[in-house]
Write an enzyme that holds these catalytic residues in place. Structure first.
Site, PDB file in Angstrom:
ATOM      1  CD  GLN A 102      -2.500  -1.124   2.735  1.00 37.49           C
ATOM      2  OE1 GLN A 102      -3.540  -0.524   2.949  1.00 37.49           O
ATOM      3  NE2 GLN A 102      -1.871  -1.795   3.679  1.00 37.49           N
ATOM      4  CG  ASN A 103       4.128   1.202   2.460  1.00 36.66           C
ATOM      5  OD1 ASN A 103       3.083   1.495   3.031  1.00 36.66           O
ATOM      6  ND2 ASN A 103       5.052   0.407   2.985  1.00 36.66           N
ATOM      7  CB  VAL A 104       2.871   5.984  -2.313  1.00 36.24           C
ATOM      8  CG1 VAL A 104       1.444   5.464  -2.407  1.00 36.24           C
ATOM      9  CG2 VAL A 104       3.013   6.948  -1.127  1.00 36.24           C
ATOM     10  CG  HIS A 120      -2.865   2.487  -1.947  1.00 40.13           C
ATOM     11  ND1 HIS A 120      -2.815   2.347  -0.583  1.00 40.13           N
ATOM     12  CD2 HIS A 120      -3.955   1.811  -2.343  1.00 40.13           C
ATOM     13  CE1 HIS A 120      -3.844   1.617  -0.169  1.00 40.13           C
ATOM     14  NE2 HIS A 120      -4.553   1.274  -1.222  1.00 40.13           N
ATOM     15  CB  CYS A 131      -4.532  13.987 -20.929  1.00 37.38           C
ATOM     16  SG  CYS A 131      -2.802  14.335 -20.569  1.00 37.38           S
ATOM     17  CB  CYS A 148      -0.360  18.732 -18.209  1.00 39.02           C
ATOM     18  SG  CYS A 148      -0.153  17.367 -19.388  1.00 39.02           S
ATOM     19  N   GLY A 188       2.736  -4.411   9.041  1.00 40.53           N
ATOM     20  CA  GLY A 188       2.817  -2.955   9.207  1.00 40.53           C
ATOM     21  C   GLY A 188       1.672  -2.197   8.586  1.00 40.53           C
ATOM     22  CB  THR A 189      -1.211  -2.593   6.817  1.00 45.88           C
ATOM     23  OG1 THR A 189      -2.376  -1.853   6.414  1.00 45.88           O
ATOM     24  CG2 THR A 189      -1.540  -4.072   6.901  1.00 45.88           C
TER      25      THR A 189
END
Ligand code: BV8
Length: 246
Positions: A102-104, A120, A131, A148, A188-189
């Site tokens: 789930q870590n980014v 995620h 877009c 953009c 760890g969640t």
């Protein structure tokens, strides 16, 4: 922290497919604040759930953009910890191994994990708000957020915000692994964010042994087959040592 229970070790040694779900707790020992740790600095008065939404970005693009930029800098400045390294070792100890995060923060890849399922997204990646075109920060014009090149909108972090669907191929792969695995480690969640939080319960319904590795209790604790209470940076290397002992 107690040693690894002999029957858990036996389950792991005979496992054909081990699946692992990680959350922000795995990165805590690298110095990355967990998702629900108190916010600091400019964002101290906000709950993360209130910033990590499309509405927050539309309402206050600079505030949300700067929050992600600040988190990206802190992630780039830290190193993977022993928990990340243990999971990178673990991937070669079983016939099949699936790491779902789930870590980014990209720390699993930096530790050597391959084919990480990022449910995620990744805070170091960007795309156009309109877009969806992948964008590189190195080419970005000035701006918070930058415009953009499509001329219609602006950069946004390539993460999944609350209320947004998860990338369907990542979610499908994670759900397939939960259904197929023999042992599911939930590490760890806080097990509160869906649909990721459903994965250990789905694995258990399909007969997998579910192991929770967490410093604190979560909604999974009462149902898990094994609970290893403590820091993932200590417990995961213990599991590797036990698996490699003989
Ligand atoms: C969706 C990216 C369809 C952004 C994140 C069903 C039921 C209830 C609610 C819902 C549901 N379905 C959908 C929802 C709504 C929502 C949700 O789940 N809300 C929760 C808050 C109730 N879900 C969604 O919106 C998802 N989208 O389902 O789409 C849809 C569409 C429209 C309308 C409805 C549904 C999208 C969710 C993804 C959100 N994005 N991150 C960003 O990072 O900025 S989630 C965010 O939370 C992070 O990714 C984080 O990883 C994740 C989960 O948190 P944790 O990783 O668990 O971190 P946390 O701090 O909470 O816990 C850390 C744990 O580690 C603690 O237990 C701590 O004790 C422990 N720990 C600390 N140190 C250590 C440790 N353990 C071991 N060792 C240590 N050293």
């Amino acid at each position: 922290m107690e040693a690894i229970a002999p029957d858990l070790l036996a389950r792991l040694k005979s496992a054909k497919h081990v699946a692992v779900l990680t959350g922000a707790g795995v990165s805590a020992e690298s110095g990355v604040p967990t998702f629900r740790d108190a916010q600091t600095g400019l964002w101290a008065k906000f709950r993360p759930e209130d910033l990590a939404t499309p509405e927050a970005f539309r309402r206050s693009p600079k505030l949300v953009w700067d929050w992600y930029q600040s988190r990206s800098y802190s992630v780039a400045a830290v190193e993977p910890n022993q928990g990340h390294v243990a999971l990178a070792v673990m991937q070669d100890l079983f016939p099949q191994f699936t790491l779902i995060t789930q870590n980014v923060d990209g720390l699993h890849e930096r530790a050597g994990s391959r084919k990480v399922i990022e449910l995620h997204g990744n805070i170091l990646k960007h795309k156009c708000l309109d877009c969806g075109m992948p964008l590189s920060l190195t080419d970005a014009p000035p701006g918070s957020p930058p415009a953009c090149p499509c001329g219609k909108s602006c950069y946004r972090p390539d993460v999944v915000w609350f209320g947004e669907n998860l990338p369907i191929e990542a979610l499908d792969a994670a759900q397939a692994a939960a259904r197929d695995c023999d042992v599911f480690l939930s590490v760890g969640t806080s097990t509160v964010v869906y649909p990721a939080a459903e994965l250990p319960f789905s694995a258990q319904r399909r007969g997998a042994a579910v192991v929770e590795i967490n410093r604190d209790a979560t909604p999974l604790s009462a149902q898990a087959d094994y609970v290893l209470r403590g820091a993932s940076g200590k417990i995961l290397p213990l599991i590797i040592d036990a698996l490699q002992a003989d």
